[in-house]
Design a protein around this motif. Structure first.
Motif, PDB file in Angstrom:
ATOM      1  N   THR A 122       0.624  -1.180   0.142  1.00 41.39           N
ATOM      2  CA  THR A 122      -0.163  -0.134  -0.243  1.00 41.39           C
ATOM      3  C   THR A 122       0.938   1.247  -0.374  1.00 41.39           C
ATOM      4  OG1 THR A 122      -1.340  -0.533   1.174  1.00 41.39           O
ATOM      5  CG2 THR A 122      -2.114   1.522   0.832  1.00 41.39           C
ATOM      6  N   VAL A 123       2.246   1.591   1.097  1.00 44.95           N
ATOM      7  CA  VAL A 123       2.954   2.508   1.230  1.00 44.95           C
ATOM      8  C   VAL A 123       3.565   2.877  -0.110  1.00 44.95           C
ATOM      9  CG1 VAL A 123       4.805   3.258   2.452  1.00 44.95           C
ATOM     10  CG2 VAL A 123       2.884   2.242   3.247  1.00 44.95           C
ATOM     11  N   GLN A 124       4.275   1.570  -1.104  1.00 45.91           N
ATOM     12  CA  GLN A 124       4.420   1.451  -2.057  1.00 45.91           C
ATOM     13  C   GLN A 124       3.823   1.855  -3.322  1.00 45.91           C
ATOM     14  OE1 GLN A 124       5.763  -2.414  -2.651  1.00 45.91           O
ATOM     15  NE2 GLN A 124       8.126  -1.848  -1.989  1.00 45.91           N
ATOM     16  N   ASP A 125       2.688   1.924  -3.612  1.00 45.73           N
ATOM     17  CA  ASP A 125       1.678   2.314  -4.203  1.00 45.73           C
ATOM     18  C   ASP A 125       1.504   3.615  -3.783  1.00 45.73           C
ATOM     19  OD1 ASP A 125      -0.371   2.425  -6.813  1.00 45.73           O
ATOM     20  OD2 ASP A 125      -1.986   1.241  -5.320  1.00 45.73           O
ATOM     21  N   ALA A 126       1.321   4.096  -3.015  1.00 48.21           N
ATOM     22  CA  ALA A 126       0.599   5.551  -2.469  1.00 48.21           C
ATOM     23  C   ALA A 126       2.073   6.269  -3.121  1.00 48.21           C
ATOM     24  CB  ALA A 126       0.525   5.954  -1.281  1.00 48.21           C
ATOM     25  N   LEU A 127       3.051   5.611  -3.037  1.00 37.26           N
ATOM     26  CA  LEU A 127       4.063   6.466  -3.223  1.00 37.26           C
ATOM     27  C   LEU A 127       4.663   6.676  -4.596  1.00 37.26           C
ATOM     28  CD1 LEU A 127       6.975   5.619  -0.636  1.00 37.26           C
ATOM     29  CD2 LEU A 127       5.713   7.431  -0.512  1.00 37.26           C
TER      30      LEU A 127
ATOM     31  N   ARG B 246       1.602   6.828  -7.474  1.00 29.48           N
ATOM     32  CA  ARG B 246       0.727   7.573  -7.238  1.00 29.48           C
ATOM     33  C   ARG B 246       1.335   8.915  -7.021  1.00 29.48           C
ATOM     34  NH1 ARG B 246      -4.460   5.119  -6.766  1.00 29.48           N
ATOM     35  NH2 ARG B 246      -4.059   2.603  -6.998  1.00 29.48           N
ATOM     36  N   LEU B 247       2.237   9.364  -5.735  1.00 30.61           N
ATOM     37  CA  LEU B 247       1.978  10.302  -5.179  1.00 30.61           C
ATOM     38  C   LEU B 247       3.354  11.157  -6.529  1.00 30.61           C
ATOM     39  CD1 LEU B 247       2.456  12.856  -3.355  1.00 30.61           C
ATOM     40  CD2 LEU B 247       3.909  11.916  -2.039  1.00 30.61           C
ATOM     41  N   ALA B 248       4.329  10.234  -7.054  1.00 30.60           N
ATOM     42  CA  ALA B 248       5.710  10.896  -7.899  1.00 30.60           C
ATOM     43  C   ALA B 248       4.900  10.918  -8.934  1.00 30.60           C
ATOM     44  CB  ALA B 248       6.222   9.468  -8.291  1.00 30.60           C
ATOM     45  N   GLU B 249       3.171   9.599  -8.987  1.00 32.22           N
ATOM     46  CA  GLU B 249       2.888  10.759 -10.903  1.00 32.22           C
ATOM     47  C   GLU B 249       1.982  12.021 -10.795  1.00 32.22           C
ATOM     48  OE1 GLU B 249       0.135   7.257 -10.831  1.00 32.22           O
ATOM     49  OE2 GLU B 249       2.138   5.754 -12.398  1.00 32.22           O
ATOM     50  N   ARG B 250       1.634  12.412  -9.235  1.00 34.25           N
ATOM     51  CA  ARG B 250       0.605  13.632  -9.178  1.00 34.25           C
ATOM     52  C   ARG B 250       1.565  14.783  -8.966  1.00 34.25           C
ATOM     53  NH1 ARG B 250      -3.495  11.907  -4.481  1.00 34.25           N
ATOM     54  NH2 ARG B 250      -3.763   9.960  -6.394  1.00 34.25           N
ATOM     55  N   LEU B 251       2.767  14.314  -8.524  1.00 37.61           N
ATOM     56  CA  LEU B 251       3.752  15.592  -8.319  1.00 37.61           C
ATOM     57  C   LEU B 251       4.104  16.025 -10.008  1.00 37.61           C
ATOM     58  CD1 LEU B 251       5.958  14.803  -5.212  1.00 37.61           C
ATOM     59  CD2 LEU B 251       3.938  16.645  -5.794  1.00 37.61           C
ATOM     60  N   ALA B 252       4.733  14.786 -10.573  1.00 37.74           N
ATOM     61  CA  ALA B 252       5.293  15.037 -12.496  1.00 37.74           C
ATOM     62  C   ALA B 252       4.199  16.120 -12.812  1.00 37.74           C
ATOM     63  CB  ALA B 252       5.196  13.550 -12.936  1.00 37.74           C
ATOM     64  N   ARG B 253       2.709  15.959 -12.952  1.00 38.35           N
ATOM     65  CA  ARG B 253       1.788  16.595 -13.276  1.00 38.35           C
ATOM     66  C   ARG B 253       1.906  18.332 -12.172  1.00 38.35           C
ATOM     67  NH1 ARG B 253      -0.608  12.468 -13.271  1.00 38.35           N
ATOM     68  NH2 ARG B 253      -2.118  12.747 -11.428  1.00 38.35           N
ATOM     69  N   SER B 254       1.707  18.258 -11.212  1.00 33.31           N
ATOM     70  CA  SER B 254       1.551  19.421 -10.428  1.00 33.31           C
ATOM     71  C   SER B 254       1.745  20.995 -10.204  1.00 33.31           C
ATOM     72  CB  SER B 254       2.364  18.819  -9.087  1.00 33.31           C
ATOM     73  OG  SER B 254       3.688  19.315  -8.921  1.00 33.31           O
ATOM     74  N   PRO B 255       1.558  21.822  -9.913  1.00 31.90           N
ATOM     75  CA  PRO B 255       2.248  23.118  -9.364  1.00 31.90           C
ATOM     76  C   PRO B 255       3.798  23.025  -9.313  1.00 31.90           C
ATOM     77  CG  PRO B 255       0.381  23.654  -9.036  1.00 31.90           C
ATOM     78  CD  PRO B 255       0.847  22.103  -8.810  1.00 31.90           C
ATOM     79  N   LEU B 256       4.629  22.453  -8.970  1.00 31.10           N
ATOM     80  CA  LEU B 256       6.031  22.456  -8.684  1.00 31.10           C
ATOM     81  C   LEU B 256       6.880  22.000  -9.571  1.00 31.10           C
ATOM     82  CD1 LEU B 256       5.477  20.818  -5.108  1.00 31.10           C
ATOM     83  CD2 LEU B 256       6.198  23.159  -4.958  1.00 31.10           C
ATOM     84  N   ALA B 257       6.125  21.292 -10.405  1.00 28.80           N
ATOM     85  CA  ALA B 257       7.010  20.466 -11.719  1.00 28.80           C
ATOM     86  C   ALA B 257       7.058  21.633 -12.680  1.00 28.80           C
ATOM     87  CB  ALA B 257       5.965  19.392 -12.332  1.00 28.80           C
TER      88      ALA B 257
ATOM     89  N   GLY C 132      -7.586   2.203  -0.306  1.00 31.84           N
ATOM     90  CA  GLY C 132      -6.119   3.363   0.693  1.00 31.84           C
ATOM     91  C   GLY C 132      -4.526   3.470   0.628  1.00 31.84           C
ATOM     92  N   ALA C 133      -4.263   2.779  -0.764  1.00 33.16           N
ATOM     93  CA  ALA C 133      -2.803   3.628  -1.428  1.00 33.16           C
ATOM     94  C   ALA C 133      -3.315   4.965  -1.854  1.00 33.16           C
ATOM     95  CB  ALA C 133      -2.581   2.752  -2.700  1.00 33.16           C
ATOM     96  N   GLU C 134      -4.862   5.183  -2.041  1.00 34.27           N
ATOM     97  CA  GLU C 134      -4.662   6.287  -2.647  1.00 34.27           C
ATOM     98  C   GLU C 134      -5.562   7.419  -1.864  1.00 34.27           C
ATOM     99  OE1 GLU C 134      -6.734   8.877  -6.470  1.00 34.27           O
ATOM    100  OE2 GLU C 134      -6.551   7.077  -6.411  1.00 34.27           O
ATOM    101  N   ARG C 135      -5.796   7.176  -1.220  1.00 34.07           N
ATOM    102  CA  ARG C 135      -6.357   7.881   0.333  1.00 34.07           C
ATOM    103  C   ARG C 135      -4.705   8.697   0.694  1.00 34.07           C
ATOM    104  NH1 ARG C 135      -7.205  11.310   3.940  1.00 34.07           N
ATOM    105  NH2 ARG C 135      -8.731  10.507   5.665  1.00 34.07           N
ATOM    106  N   LEU C 136      -3.750   7.863   1.220  1.00 30.98           N
ATOM    107  CA  LEU C 136      -2.294   8.458   1.179  1.00 30.98           C
ATOM    108  C   LEU C 136      -2.110   8.825   0.437  1.00 30.98           C
ATOM    109  CD1 LEU C 136      -0.457   7.753   3.339  1.00 30.98           C
ATOM    110  CD2 LEU C 136       0.634   5.495   2.598  1.00 30.98           C
TER     111      LEU C 136
END
Length: 90
Positions: free
Chosen positions: A28-33, A35-46, A73-77
């Motif tokens: 779950t934690v690996q999947d969440a991370l 997903r997080l990396a994918e979101r950050l790649a499309r984020s205002p930060l990037a 769970g992974a999505e929520r995290l």
């Protein structure tokens, strides 16, 4: 090099029941991370060209063990981590 690299020195998952499956928590934690990396790649930060963002410590509000180990769970995290990172960096 383009893209986002995430380096995390440690993750602590607190207060899980003894019967919680350690492999399920790790997955779950690996999947969440991921997903997080994918979101950050499309984020205002990037999009703003941030080269490096260092957060010494990032804490989240409690997510129940049942919710963490649920199908979502992974999505929520990932949601919680993404929101916390954006709040601390923008």
């Amino acid at each position: 090099m383009t893209g986002i690299a995430v380096r995390i020195d440690s993750i602590s998952v607190l207060s899980l029941p003894e019967e919680a499956d350690e492999r399920a928590v790790q997955k779950t934690v690996q999947d969440a991370l991921r997903r997080l990396a994918e979101r950050l790649a499309r984020s205002p930060l990037a999009r703003s060209g941030v080269k490096e963002l260092a957060l010494e410590k990032l804490s989240l509000e409690a997510i129940s063990a049942d919710e963490l180990l649920s199908e979502r769970g992974a999505e929520r995290l990932a949601d919680e981590l993404y929101s916390a990172i954006l709040r601390r960096s923008l």
